[in-house]
Design an enzyme around this catalytic site. Structure first.
Site, PDB file in Angstrom:
ATOM      1  N   ASN A  53       0.908  -0.988  -0.315  1.00  0.00           N
ATOM      2  CA  ASN A  53      -0.362   0.125   0.187  1.00  0.00           C
ATOM      3  C   ASN A  53       0.347   1.028   0.185  1.00  0.00           C
ATOM      4  OD1 ASN A  53       0.691   0.827   3.066  1.00  0.00           O
ATOM      5  ND2 ASN A  53      -0.429  -1.024   3.063  1.00  0.00           N
ATOM      6  N   LYS A  91       9.100 -16.885 -10.471  1.00  0.00           N
ATOM      7  CA  LYS A  91       8.159 -16.127 -11.294  1.00  0.00           C
ATOM      8  C   LYS A  91       6.840 -16.398 -11.285  1.00  0.00           C
ATOM      9  CE  LYS A  91       8.279 -12.462 -14.425  1.00  0.00           C
ATOM     10  NZ  LYS A  91       8.932 -12.118 -15.225  1.00  0.00           N
ATOM     11  N   PHE A 136      -4.419   3.655  15.217  1.00  0.00           N
ATOM     12  CA  PHE A 136      -4.324   4.126  14.074  1.00  0.00           C
ATOM     13  C   PHE A 136      -5.710   3.607  12.971  1.00  0.00           C
ATOM     14  CE2 PHE A 136      -2.424   7.801  13.064  1.00  0.00           C
ATOM     15  CZ  PHE A 136      -1.715   8.037  14.546  1.00  0.00           C
ATOM     16  N   LYS A 148     -14.028   0.705  15.546  1.00  0.00           N
ATOM     17  CA  LYS A 148     -12.815   0.326  15.365  1.00  0.00           C
ATOM     18  C   LYS A 148     -12.333   0.062  16.605  1.00  0.00           C
ATOM     19  CE  LYS A 148     -10.549   0.286  10.613  1.00  0.00           C
ATOM     20  NZ  LYS A 148     -10.328   0.992   9.580  1.00  0.00           N
ATOM     21  N   LYS A 205     -11.099  -3.455  18.449  1.00  0.00           N
ATOM     22  CA  LYS A 205      -9.615  -4.249  18.451  1.00  0.00           C
ATOM     23  C   LYS A 205      -9.164  -3.569  19.778  1.00  0.00           C
ATOM     24  CE  LYS A 205      -8.565  -3.579  13.942  1.00  0.00           C
ATOM     25  NZ  LYS A 205      -7.607  -3.650  12.986  1.00  0.00           N
TER      26      LYS A 205
HETATM   27  O1  PMT Z   1       3.166   6.370   6.452  1.00  0.00           O
HETATM   28  P1  PMT Z   1       2.640   7.387   6.317  1.00  0.00           P
HETATM   29  O2  PMT Z   1       3.021   7.869   4.265  1.00  0.00           O
HETATM   30  O3  PMT Z   1       3.297   8.620   6.712  1.00  0.00           O
HETATM   31  O4  PMT Z   1       0.819   7.625   6.402  1.00  0.00           O
HETATM   32  C1  PMT Z   1      -0.129   7.007   7.600  1.00  0.00           C
HETATM   33  C2  PMT Z   1      -1.128   6.639   7.607  1.00  0.00           C
HETATM   34  C3  PMT Z   1      -2.468   7.055   6.989  1.00  0.00           C
HETATM   35  C4  PMT Z   1      -0.222   5.173   7.454  1.00  0.00           C
HETATM   36  C5  PMT Z   1      -1.069   6.116   9.515  1.00  0.00           C
HETATM   37  O5  PMT Z   1      -1.372   7.633   9.530  1.00  0.00           O
HETATM   38  C6  PMT Z   1      -2.930   5.351   9.453  1.00  0.00           C
HETATM   39  O6  PMT Z   1      -4.099   5.214   8.898  1.00  0.00           O
HETATM   40  N1  PMT Z   1      -1.933   3.440   9.608  1.00  0.00           N
HETATM   41  C7  PMT Z   1      -3.165   2.715   9.718  1.00  0.00           C
HETATM   42  C8  PMT Z   1      -3.676   2.640   8.828  1.00  0.00           C
HETATM   43  C9  PMT Z   1      -4.185   1.174   8.760  1.00  0.00           C
HETATM   44  O7  PMT Z   1      -4.538   0.157   8.331  1.00  0.00           O
HETATM   45  O8  PMT Z   1      -5.511   1.536   9.720  1.00  0.00           O
HETATM   46  P2  PMT Z   1      -7.007   0.288   8.469  1.00  0.00           P
HETATM   47  O9  PMT Z   1      -8.059   0.933   9.518  1.00  0.00           O
HETATM   48  O10 PMT Z   1      -6.499  -0.422   7.682  1.00  0.00           O
HETATM   49  O11 PMT Z   1      -6.289  -0.301  10.573  1.00  0.00           O
HETATM   50  C10 PMT Z   1      -6.640   0.113  11.863  1.00  0.00           C
HETATM   51  C11 PMT Z   1      -5.883  -0.311  12.345  1.00  0.00           C
HETATM   52  O12 PMT Z   1      -5.610  -2.135  12.872  1.00  0.00           O
HETATM   53  C12 PMT Z   1      -4.421   0.443  12.304  1.00  0.00           C
HETATM   54  O13 PMT Z   1      -4.060   0.764  13.491  1.00  0.00           O
HETATM   55  C13 PMT Z   1      -4.090  -1.425  12.078  1.00  0.00           C
HETATM   56  O14 PMT Z   1      -2.327  -0.984  12.362  1.00  0.00           O
HETATM   57  C14 PMT Z   1      -4.017  -2.377  12.531  1.00  0.00           C
HETATM   58  N2  PMT Z   1      -3.837  -3.763  12.239  1.00  0.00           N
HETATM   59  C15 PMT Z   1      -4.795  -3.682  10.724  1.00  0.00           C
HETATM   60  C16 PMT Z   1      -4.836  -4.290  10.259  1.00  0.00           C
HETATM   61  C17 PMT Z   1      -3.972  -5.868  10.507  1.00  0.00           C
HETATM   62  N3  PMT Z   1      -4.079  -7.213   9.890  1.00  0.00           N
HETATM   63  N4  PMT Z   1      -3.844  -5.296  11.657  1.00  0.00           N
HETATM   64  C18 PMT Z   1      -3.840  -5.027  12.276  1.00  0.00           C
HETATM   65  O15 PMT Z   1      -2.880  -3.980  13.602  1.00  0.00           O
END
Ligand code: PMT
Length: 372
Positions: free
Chosen positions: A175, A256, A291, A305, A309
């Protein structure tokens, strides 16, 4: 902020222009100070030009917030490390930036003094042995001198960047995360005295080599989960800012994948582990900050969320808003706390946004440390 840049004029002065530029880019005033023993080096006139401030000679320091001794060569470092060597009446925080040629002893322990770690080679062309911390490392150390030390003694784990889920030896799913936001959080926690572990996917930014900031590189969601869980027990705070892939290929091909006869290709995906939810379900867990990257209905999704979580604080950002989210230097974050409060931060630099997130963490920490 006013900084005295003390230099002894030796050969290492070739690194000063980049350091001075980095200090001034942060809006700090830099006053060059030449010691009585200074060799001609870059010269007072050139240093004054670079700093935009007249050089001070003779060893007496002007009134400043932080003194930086850079580059600090062997003889000056030895003088500073002598039992009576306190510099010519230097007061306030001092950051000493040695070059590797200068041996450092454990005698270098003085309240308010910080010693920068060695950095990259200063000179190329087969000349080796001169190493000075990068401008970014020195800037972080200077900023730490004036930061509140309200995370001193606190262990903070931060995740940053994307994960990469391999399809075959040449292709992967990932991503747009650059790692800027996670790194900003890690550095802010470090400046405030925290002992930081930064678990990160492949980043588009460099991590400054700082003492007490341990970087743990990983690639996939599964590797990130293993690294986080291996470190989770010891942490007081965990801030999960990484953009972890939600899906990974069901199989990673050893060779591949060939495109075949031009027909489509169906990819089977399976869920990755949810690291945040796994931490949230632990009976004893660190203070947990998640986040949320949203494109619509931010409030509703963030509330759901945070609860699902089980995190103490959730930082939601709308990644479709210009200047917010992926790959940019700024972010607009809304904080959703366990007590139900919602705080919308303005659009801030990621460094400032990180400070505001940590303000909330620090305010909640005494309670969090007592909770199961
Ligand atoms: O890295 P930059 O370019 O500075 O951009 C910053 C950012 C946009 C990446 C950051 O600010 C941000 O939003 N990070 C969280 C991105 C994300 O994965 O969001 P989510 O809504 O999909 O996930 C929610 C939370 O669960 C997050 O804390 C994530 O780390 C966590 N997660 C998600 C999926 C997974 N399989 N395991 C997780 O722990």
């Amino acid at each position: 902020m006013r900084i005295a840049l003390v230099s002894d004029g030796g050969i290492g002065c070739g690194a000063l222009p980049a350091l001075i530029a980095a200090l001034r880019r942060r809006g700090w005033s830099v006053i060059p100070v030449l010691l009585p023993v200074s060799a001609p080096g870059l010269g007072a006139a050139l240093l004054s030009d670079l700093c935009g401030s007249a050089a001070v000679s003779g060893g007496a320091l002007p009134a400043v917030d932080v003194t930086v001794v850079a580059p600090c060569e062997a003889s000056l470092l030895a003088a500073l490390q002598a039992p009576s060597g306190s510099g010519p009446g230097w007061r306030g925080p001092v950051v000493v930036v040695p070059i590797a040629a200068a041996p450092v002893t454990t005698a270098f322990q003085r309240a308010g003094w910080r010693l920068a770690p060695p950095g990259e080679p200063l000179l190329g062309g087969g000349v080796t042995g001169l190493l000075m911390a990068s401008p970014e490392v020195v800037c972080q150390m200077v900023a730490a001198c004036v930061a509140p030390q309200d995370l001193a003694g606190t262990r903070v784990l931060v995740t940053a960047g994307p994960t990469c889920e391999d399809l075959d030896p040449v292709r992967f799913l990932s991503n747009r995360s650059s790692g800027l936001m996670g790194l900003a959080l890690a550095l802010a926690a470090w400046r405030r005295g925290g002992r930081v572990t930064l678990v990160h996917g492949p980043l588009q930014v460099d991590i400054p080599r700082l003492p007490e900031l341990q970087a743990v590189p990983v690639r996939s969601a599964r590797e990130m989960q293993a690294a986080v869980l291996a470190n989770a027990d010891a942490q007081h705070v965990a801030i999960l800012c990484a953009a972890v892939a939600d899906f990974m290929p069901a199989h990673c091909a050893e060779r591949k994948i060939k495109k075949g006869d031009g027909a489509g290709y169906a990819l089977e995906l399976v869920r990755t582990p949810d690291i945040l939810a796994t931490l949230g379900a632990l009976p004893r867990r660190p203070f947990l900050v998640g986040f949320a990257a949203e494109t619509h209905d931010l409030h509703a999704h963030a509330l759901e969320k945070r609860q699902r979580k089980n995190c103490d604080l959730l930082c939601a950002n709308d990644v479709t808003e210009p200047g917010s989210g992926f790959g940019v230097a700024t972010n607009r974050i809304t904080l959703f706390a366990r007590d139900g409060s919602v705080t919308a931060l303005p659009l801030l630099s990621k460094a400032d946004a990180a400070e505001r997130v940590l303000d909330r963490v620090v305010a909640a920490l005494p309670v969090a440390r007592l909770s199961p």
